[in-house]
Write a protein that holds these residues in place. Structure first.
Motif, PDB file in Angstrom:
ATOM      1  N   LYS A  20      68.862  23.970   9.926  1.00  0.00           N
ATOM      2  CA  LYS A  20      70.105  23.165  10.408  1.00  0.00           C
ATOM      3  C   LYS A  20      69.925  22.911  11.817  1.00  0.00           C
ATOM      4  O   LYS A  20      70.123  22.071  12.812  1.00  0.00           O
ATOM      5  N   ASN A  59      71.874  18.331   1.182  1.00  0.00           N
ATOM      6  CA  ASN A  59      73.295  19.097   1.049  1.00  0.00           C
ATOM      7  C   ASN A  59      73.635  20.073   1.975  1.00  0.00           C
ATOM      8  O   ASN A  59      74.753  19.918   2.487  1.00  0.00           O
ATOM      9  N   MET A  60      72.664  20.708   2.665  1.00  0.00           N
ATOM     10  CA  MET A  60      72.908  21.726   3.799  1.00  0.00           C
ATOM     11  C   MET A  60      73.384  20.811   4.967  1.00  0.00           C
ATOM     12  O   MET A  60      74.313  21.137   5.607  1.00  0.00           O
ATOM     13  N   ARG A  62      74.851  17.955   5.106  1.00  0.00           N
ATOM     14  CA  ARG A  62      76.349  17.279   4.710  1.00  0.00           C
ATOM     15  C   ARG A  62      77.361  18.500   4.896  1.00  0.00           C
ATOM     16  O   ARG A  62      78.391  17.944   5.387  1.00  0.00           O
ATOM     17  N   ASP A  63      77.051  19.718   4.412  1.00  0.00           N
ATOM     18  CA  ASP A  63      78.132  20.621   4.419  1.00  0.00           C
ATOM     19  C   ASP A  63      78.236  21.308   5.861  1.00  0.00           C
ATOM     20  O   ASP A  63      79.213  21.934   6.322  1.00  0.00           O
ATOM     21  N   ALA A  64      76.936  21.526   6.704  1.00  0.00           N
ATOM     22  CA  ALA A  64      77.149  22.598   7.772  1.00  0.00           C
ATOM     23  C   ALA A  64      76.912  21.752   9.199  1.00  0.00           C
ATOM     24  O   ALA A  64      77.245  22.702   9.987  1.00  0.00           O
ATOM     25  N   LYS A  66      78.365  18.840  11.887  1.00  0.00           N
ATOM     26  CA  LYS A  66      79.314  18.149  12.337  1.00  0.00           C
ATOM     27  C   LYS A  66      78.908  17.321  13.449  1.00  0.00           C
ATOM     28  O   LYS A  66      78.418  17.966  14.383  1.00  0.00           O
ATOM     29  N   ASP A  68      79.111  13.777  10.974  1.00  0.00           N
ATOM     30  CA  ASP A  68      78.156  13.562   9.806  1.00  0.00           C
ATOM     31  C   ASP A  68      76.874  12.968  10.632  1.00  0.00           C
ATOM     32  O   ASP A  68      77.131  11.995  11.444  1.00  0.00           O
ATOM     33  N   THR A  70      74.211  12.383   8.661  1.00  0.00           N
ATOM     34  CA  THR A  70      73.288  12.030   7.369  1.00  0.00           C
ATOM     35  C   THR A  70      72.768  10.635   7.742  1.00  0.00           C
ATOM     36  O   THR A  70      71.690  10.453   6.955  1.00  0.00           O
ATOM     37  N   ALA A 101      79.209  23.321  11.977  1.00  0.00           N
ATOM     38  CA  ALA A 101      80.663  23.435  11.695  1.00  0.00           C
ATOM     39  C   ALA A 101      81.142  25.019  11.730  1.00  0.00           C
ATOM     40  O   ALA A 101      82.574  25.183  12.123  1.00  0.00           O
ATOM     41  N   SER A 102      80.244  25.830  11.339  1.00  0.00           N
ATOM     42  CA  SER A 102      81.067  27.418  11.110  1.00  0.00           C
ATOM     43  C   SER A 102      80.876  27.934  12.734  1.00  0.00           C
ATOM     44  O   SER A 102      81.618  29.012  12.866  1.00  0.00           O
TER      45      SER A 102
END
Length: 447
Positions: A20, A59-60, A62-64, A66, A68, A70, A101-102
């Motif tokens: 990531k 998936n990693m 898309r979720d992690a 910011k 977007d 992709t 994002a975290s």
């Protein structure tokens, strides 16, 4: 094909969490390629299920990550030495900076490419990416701090019976299309980093300090607290001639209000320096950071031409009925001094805008002292004129013996913060005396 890591190429034997960071770094810089199934030394080990690996990375991301990212990634399975390798092509993104994002939009969440490695970006690099993406307008840029609260601003909206939910925050441009807070949101948040410094001097120069304060928090909180600070020192002079009494405050309230709002709304918040308010015996000076907007002269401002530096911030103040849609502030200040000998003055430099409000009673005080020394009798008393709110509170205390903050909220139909400010002002003015502590706090008339 020879595989070797470089500024634009990263090799990974298997999918790991650090992937990531590599994707973020490439998207924040000039793009690059990520190969999965190849060791750091270039040895091809291959993958058992290339499609599954591509889906896992997708998936990693898309979720992690910011915003977007992709759309800037392209996946391809290539065959090297009879083994499957996943190649991820990452293009430079258009919504930089990208971040975990975290972690948020902080150095520990934003990565850039440096040599053969992906490293945390500096605050300066993050701000530069925000400026390149969002433009030069400070209030429209994304806030570096995304952990914001809006207690004071919420109170101001509730007081004026205006909704302040997620939809209104988007309409007012506190939140962008990606759900991120803008710098406008930062200014209105309880975490606002910009401050106003107010100093009270003895006499007409800065030789002796009488008092000084620095006000922080939301601009709404600063607005209310600074106004109260000035208002408490804005004395009323009562002049009695025969049977006639004339009450005149040192500074017209409308002029103080408009000068303060001008300082808040038109300040250049790209500068970190505090705005300054200096209170002298004969004047108040409001110094706002940021000079006149390009193409605007002082004469234009005086006739009502307004080019707002912070359009979205001005819109918030307009929605709250604090300012009008057009540049009438300077006109109101001048009109407040109509018929008076002393007039407000405006001074500008390249990076400052100063409004000077003269104390309309300063000359009379000087004349009174001179007359007293010469034996001439003038009856000039100095007192604080009670407003309707103070009269209501005092009447309540006379009737019931004491009053609490909650009583004031109901009596005046104001917010708890406004009630507290009114009570604090009356205590400082020796009109009320505080009794008890915490929940048992109540106020009685000062003996």
């Amino acid at each position: 094909m020879l595989f070797q890591e470089s500024e634009t190429i990263e090799l990974k034997e298997v999918v790991v969490d650090d992937i990531k960071k590599e994707i973020i770094a490439f998207a924040n810089c000039d793009g690059g390629k990520l190969y999965i199934g190849i060791r750091d030394d270039g040895t091809v080990v291959g993958l058992d299920n290339a499609d599954s690996v591509s889906l896992q990375i997708s998936n990693m991301v898309r979720d992690a990550i910011k915003p977007d990212v992709t759309m800037f990634l392209h996946y391809e399975t290539i065959v090297e030495n009879g083994k499957n390798v996943v190649a991820v092509d990452i293009q430079r993104g258009t919504d930089r900076p990208y971040y975990l994002a975290s972690k948020g939009m902080r150095p520990e969440g934003v990565y850039v490419r440096q040599g053969y490695s992906s490293v945390p970006a500096t605050d300066t690099a993050i701000r530069r990416m925000i400026k390149e993406t969002d433009g030069d307008r400070f209030e429209a840029m994304r806030s570096l701090n995304q952990d914001l609260t809006f207690e004071e601003t919420q109170k101001e909206f509730v007081l004026r019976k205006i909704e302040f939910g997620p939809q209104q925050m988007r309409t007012l441009k506190l939140i962008d299309q990606d759900g991120l807070y803008s710098n406008l949101a930062l200014l209105l948040s309880d975490q606002c980093v910009h401050t106003i410094k107010v100093a009270v001097f003895q006499g007409t120069d800065q030789t002796i300090f009488k008092d000084r304060r620095e006000f922080n928090g939301s601009l709404m909180q600063q607005m209310n607290e600074v106004y109260d600070f000035i208002d408490f020192r804005n004395q009323t002079r009562a002049t009695i001639e025969k049977l006639y009494r004339t009450d005149v405050r040192d500074y017209p309230e409308i002029a103080v209000r408009e000068a303060l709002l001008n300082l808040l709304v038109h300040r250049d918040y790209a500068f970190s320096s505090s705005a300054l308010i200096s209170i002298y015996a004969d004047r108040i000076e409001f110094v706002s950071i940021g000079g006149l907007m390009p193409g605007i002269d002082l004469e234009d401002v005086m006739v009502g031409i307004s080019v707002c530096r912070n359009q979205d911030l001005a819109n918030v103040f307009y929605r709250l009925h604090l300012i009008e849609a057009y540049g009438t502030g300077m006109g109101k200040i001048m009109q407040a001094y109509e018929g008076m000998q002393e007039k407000p003055a405006i001074e500008t430099t390249k990076n400052t805008f100063k409004i000077i409000l003269p104390n309309v009673n300063a000359k009379h005080e000087t004349e009174n002292r001179t007359a007293s020394r010469s034996g001439t009798q003038h009856t000039i008393s100095i007192e604080k004129k009670l407003g309707d709110e103070e009269e209501k509170i005092l009447e309540y205390v006379r009737t019931y013996g004491s009053i609490t903050k909650n009583d004031v909220v109901g009596l005046l139909e104001v917010s708890a913060s406004t009630a507290a400010r009114v009570i604090r002002k009356m205590v400082k003015g020796n009109l009320l005396e505080q009794n008890g502590r915490a929940r048992n706090t109540h106020y009685t008339i000062t003996e």
